[in-house]
Design a protein around this motif. Structure first.
Motif, mmCIF file in Angstrom:
data_model
loop_
_atom_site.group_PDB
_atom_site.id
_atom_site.type_symbol
_atom_site.label_atom_id
_atom_site.label_comp_id
_atom_site.label_asym_id
_atom_site.label_seq_id
_atom_site.Cartn_x
_atom_site.Cartn_y
_atom_site.Cartn_z
ATOM 1 N N LEU A 11 0.911 -1.078 -0.058
ATOM 2 C CA LEU A 11 0.159 -0.072 0.042
ATOM 3 C C LEU A 11 0.904 1.309 -0.073
ATOM 4 N N SER A 12 2.094 1.367 0.877
ATOM 5 C CA SER A 12 2.790 2.482 0.885
ATOM 6 C C SER A 12 3.290 2.658 -0.476
ATOM 7 N N ALA A 15 1.074 4.150 -2.932
ATOM 8 C CA ALA A 15 0.832 5.763 -2.589
ATOM 9 C C ALA A 15 1.765 6.327 -2.888
ATOM 10 N N ALA A 43 2.369 8.175 3.402
ATOM 11 C CA ALA A 43 2.252 6.727 3.133
ATOM 12 C C ALA A 43 2.533 5.491 3.970
ATOM 13 N N SER A 47 -0.656 3.670 5.792
ATOM 14 C CA SER A 47 -0.498 2.009 5.251
ATOM 15 C C SER A 47 -0.877 1.003 6.520
ATOM 16 N N THR A 79 -0.893 10.938 -1.859
ATOM 17 C CA THR A 79 -0.608 9.706 -1.199
ATOM 18 C C THR A 79 -1.818 9.249 -0.788
ATOM 19 N N MET A 83 -4.163 5.695 -1.653
ATOM 20 C CA MET A 83 -4.410 4.758 -0.504
ATOM 21 C C MET A 83 -5.895 4.548 -0.244
ATOM 22 N N ARG A 87 -7.713 1.086 -0.792
ATOM 23 C CA ARG A 87 -8.235 0.230 0.511
ATOM 24 C C ARG A 87 -9.691 0.441 0.332
#
Length: 736
Positions: A11-12, A15, A43, A47, A79, A83, A87
């Motif tokens: 995820l990080s 982003a 990020a 995350s 970012t 994300m 999500r």
């Protein structure tokens, strides 16, 4: 509802890639190391947060100070939005000012939408009171009044002349007719801010949507409701922009996304502590009690028209409450009067207040009155007030419950019998118009009686307005961090708190304490330096006056003399910041004729017109100097020639003077602690950081800061403040 999401690392990375893509695609954007570091931190933090249903959720919060020019909004927007989309959740962005909201909605978010591959919807969240209530508007359109309760003024209507009352009536008839026409023809969306001309506050209050006057889904106008239509748009948005007041005021009300199931960014986060104190304080108006005469009549009318039964003997309890409030009113007036040597209130001897209306207002109309505030030491009520406030608490709480129960019954009828929907909505609105006043009395009385290990700030305030006295009893918690920890951070899972001024004397400690984040193991901090080369782009000159700053009269006279000499050297734009109106007035009165036209003083024009005049003078090649107070020391963006010099006339100390500040300082002293060191110095250091931040706004700017307070170099606390400022080339100048 929980969602299956990729790993925090994935995820990080996703982003951060979105941020880098935005930088490449957006014309004029320049990638900066500090901005990239901030995007990485955002990020990484967001995350890690577990959202939705989770037995033991992981929380993650980042506190990021991003210096001027970092481009923090681009760093967190790209970012956080990327994300959130990944999500399948939402982003709530909270600001402290309308200016930043406008920037996000009109500039930053459209730029991000154009650069991102994945589309998203964004919307601005406003409080219910910014929208019109169609039920109320339909009731008053064509009449200007409808029912007398719509025009519950803060001063006795009887005090107005017949001509004045008629003028108000005619203005309102015209306004409401015009608003109804626009709304019914779809030329207006019911948002106060989209009207061509903003209505007067008292006019708008009569038709504004309010929680206490709204039957929501049971209202026959629900499908046409401007507020609920806006709520629908919010529900469809991936990104919601709100403000700190709305976020804290609607905790638990489902107005905004659940904070445990969305990502949150608090920009201008240094305002959060002050907003928290304001939200959780309470005040009881002791000036105008006429609403209490309407309460039993209104409740009885509603009950009679809908064939409902009132459990309480409302008439008797209202009469008892009015009696004890009038008693408390007199006691409070006497207390304020005695504490101010008789200058705050009190009619000449032998003057009798007329019957009916408000005794406090009548006092104001016949007595010479100045403002007065009386704080109760250590949060302890005087014995003379304890019994009346106890009675007020019991009676107001009982009436509040009876009013609430009646409202529930009205809603139930609206639900069960839609044919009575319009009538129920109108009657519920009449009940709701009185509810806030009654609830304020009950809540304030309860707080005034509360006394624990950490006392509350409690005070009386008398102030005149238009020849009438406003008298209030007030109570407030003292420590904002406790409130934010209990009510906000207990709900938030993943958040970024950012601002250009979160550190004080080079440390996050003060902000973390005030924000309720000190010692929180889920918090990480990051300071991102400005990309500006302060040592090359500007100087900070500390002028050593002969007089000591504590010698107010001598210091001000010398400072003004030195300032006027320096103002003669201004070629383009400059800003002079003062710590008090008296100080600014002294400088203004001392201006030589050659500088009078060049100086624009805060308060002489609206802020917008003042800044427009300043820009026009500079663009015309004329010198222009803004004289301003605290509000001009923050958020003012004057790049290039618009501000080449910032004059700081004195360190912006704010010794405890407000009741809450005084109470907190008093409490610290009882524990052997030093409020000057713990509160005053850190708060002053943050203000100084903001004030010096007005000087250099772009990488091309060349600007200078001149501070006339030698304590910045000579006192140990001054040196601490100096170390927390941008690395200007520091110079010393001694007055001769």
């Amino acid at each position: 509802m929980s969602f299956t999401t990729p790993t925090p690392e994935t995820l990080s990375a996703h982003a951060l890639k979105s941020f880098e893509q935005m930088m490449r695609k957006t014309p004029g954007f320049k990638m900066r190391d500090g901005q990239h570091a901030m995007a990485e931190c955002v990020a990484d933090t967001l995350s890690k947060a577990d959202l939705g249903e989770c037995a033991v959720p992981t929380k993650a919060l980042a506190v990021i100070q991003a210096g001027t020019g970092v481009g923090k909004s681009a760093a967190y927007l790209s970012t956080a939005v990327a994300m959130a989309l990944e999500r399948k959740t939402r982003v709530l962005i909270s600001t402290a000012t309308v200016a930043l909201q406008e920037q996000l909605m009109s500039k930053d978010l459209p730029a991000l939408a154009a650069a991102m591959d994945k589309p998203f919807v964004y919307a601005l969240a406003k409080g219910r009171g910014r929208y019109v209530c169609k039920v109320k508007l339909d009731r008053v359109a064509g009449t200007g009044s409808g029912d007398e309760d719509l025009f519950e003024e803060d001063f006795p209507v009887a005090a107005l002349s017949t001509a004045s009352q008629q003028a108000i009536e005619e203005r309102r008839i015209h306004l409401y007719d015009h608003m109804a026409t626009l709304l019914n023809s779809a030329q207006w969306d019911g948002d106060r801010d989209t009207l061509a001309q903003a209505p007067d506050g008292s006019d708008w209050a009569g038709v504004a949507a309010e929680r206490h006057t709204c039957t929501a889904r049971h209202c026959p106008k629900y499908k046409e409701c401007s507020y609920y239509n806006a709520r629908t748009r919010l529900a469809e948005a991936n990104v919601i922009v709100a403000n700190h007041d709305l976020v804290l005021a609607t905790l638990g009300l489902k107005t905004l996304p659940d904070l445990d199931n969305c990502l949150v960014v608090f920009d201008e986060g240094h305002h959060l502590p002050a907003v928290a104190l304001d939200q959780f304080s309470s005040a009881m108006d002791l000036s105008n009690l006429r609403w209490l005469d309407k309460l039993p009549k209104t409740m009885q009318e509603v009950a009679t028209r809908l064939h409902l039964h009132l459990g309480e003997d409302v008439q008797t309890v209202c009469s008892q409450l009015r009696t004890v409030l009038t008693q408390a009113q007199k006691l409070c007036l006497d207390l304020v009067h005695d504490s101010t040597d008789g200058s705050a209130a009190g009619p000449p001897q032998g003057t009798k207040a007329p019957s009916g209306g408000s005794a406090a207002h009548a006092v104001a109309s016949v007595g010479a009155i100045t403002n007065g505030t009386l704080r109760f030491p250590n949060g302890v009520l005087p014995e003379t007030l304890t019994d009346p406030i106890t009675q007020i608490s019991a009676q107001a709480t009982g009436l509040s419950k009876a009013l609430e129960a009646l409202g529930v019954d009205v809603k139930a009828i609206a639900k069960d019998d839609p044919a009575q929907g319009v009538l129920c909505a109108q009657l519920y609105a009449k009940l709701g118009a009185i509810a806030p006043r009654l609830n304020a009395v009950a809540a304030t009385a309860q707080l005034l009686l509360e006394h624990g290990e950490q006392p509350l700030a409690k005070w009386l305030k008398a102030e005149t307005e238009g020849g009438y006295l406003n008298l209030s009893a007030n109570a407030s918690p003292m420590v904002p961090g406790d409130l934010l920890r209990q009510f906000l951070w207990s709900q938030v899972r993943g958040a970024v708190i950012t601002s250009a001024s979160l550190t004080s004397c080079g440390s996050f400690d003060y902000f973390l304490q005030e924000a309720g984040l000190s010692g929180n193991r889920n918090v990480t901090t990051l300071e991102v330096s400005s990309p500006f080369d302060y040592a090359k782009q500007g100087t900070l000159t500390v002028v050593h006056t002969r007089a000591e700053p504590k010698q107010a009269e001598a210091y001000t006279a010398e400072m003004v003399e030195l300032l006027l000499q320096d103002l003669k050297d201004v070629e383009h734009g400059a800003l002079a910041l003062f710590t008090s109106r008296a100080q600014m007035r002294s400088a203004t009165l001392a201006l030589p004729s050659s500088l009078v036209d060049a100086v624009l003083v805060q308060g002489t024009l609206s802020r917008t017109r003042l800044l427009a005049s300043h820009s026009a003078r500079v663009e015309a090649g004329l010198p222009s100097i803004l004289f301003g107070l605290q509000s001009f020391g923050e958020g003012l963006d004057l790049p290039g020639k618009l501000c080449e010099t910032v004059f700081i006339c004195k360190l912006p100390f704010a010794p405890p003077s407000e009741p809450v500040d005084e109470a907190r300082a008093e409490w610290l002293r009882t524990m052997g602690r030093d409020p000057f060191s713990e509160l005053v110095i850190p708060a002053t250091a943050i203000k100084l950081l903001q004030w010096t931040g007005r000087a250099i706004r772009t990488e091309e700017d060349q600007a200078h800061v001149i501070c006339y307070d030698k304590r910045l170099q000579l006192q140990s606390y001054g040196k601490r403040m100096l170390n927390g400022l941008p690395p200007y080339a520091v110079k010393t100048r001694k007055a001769v």
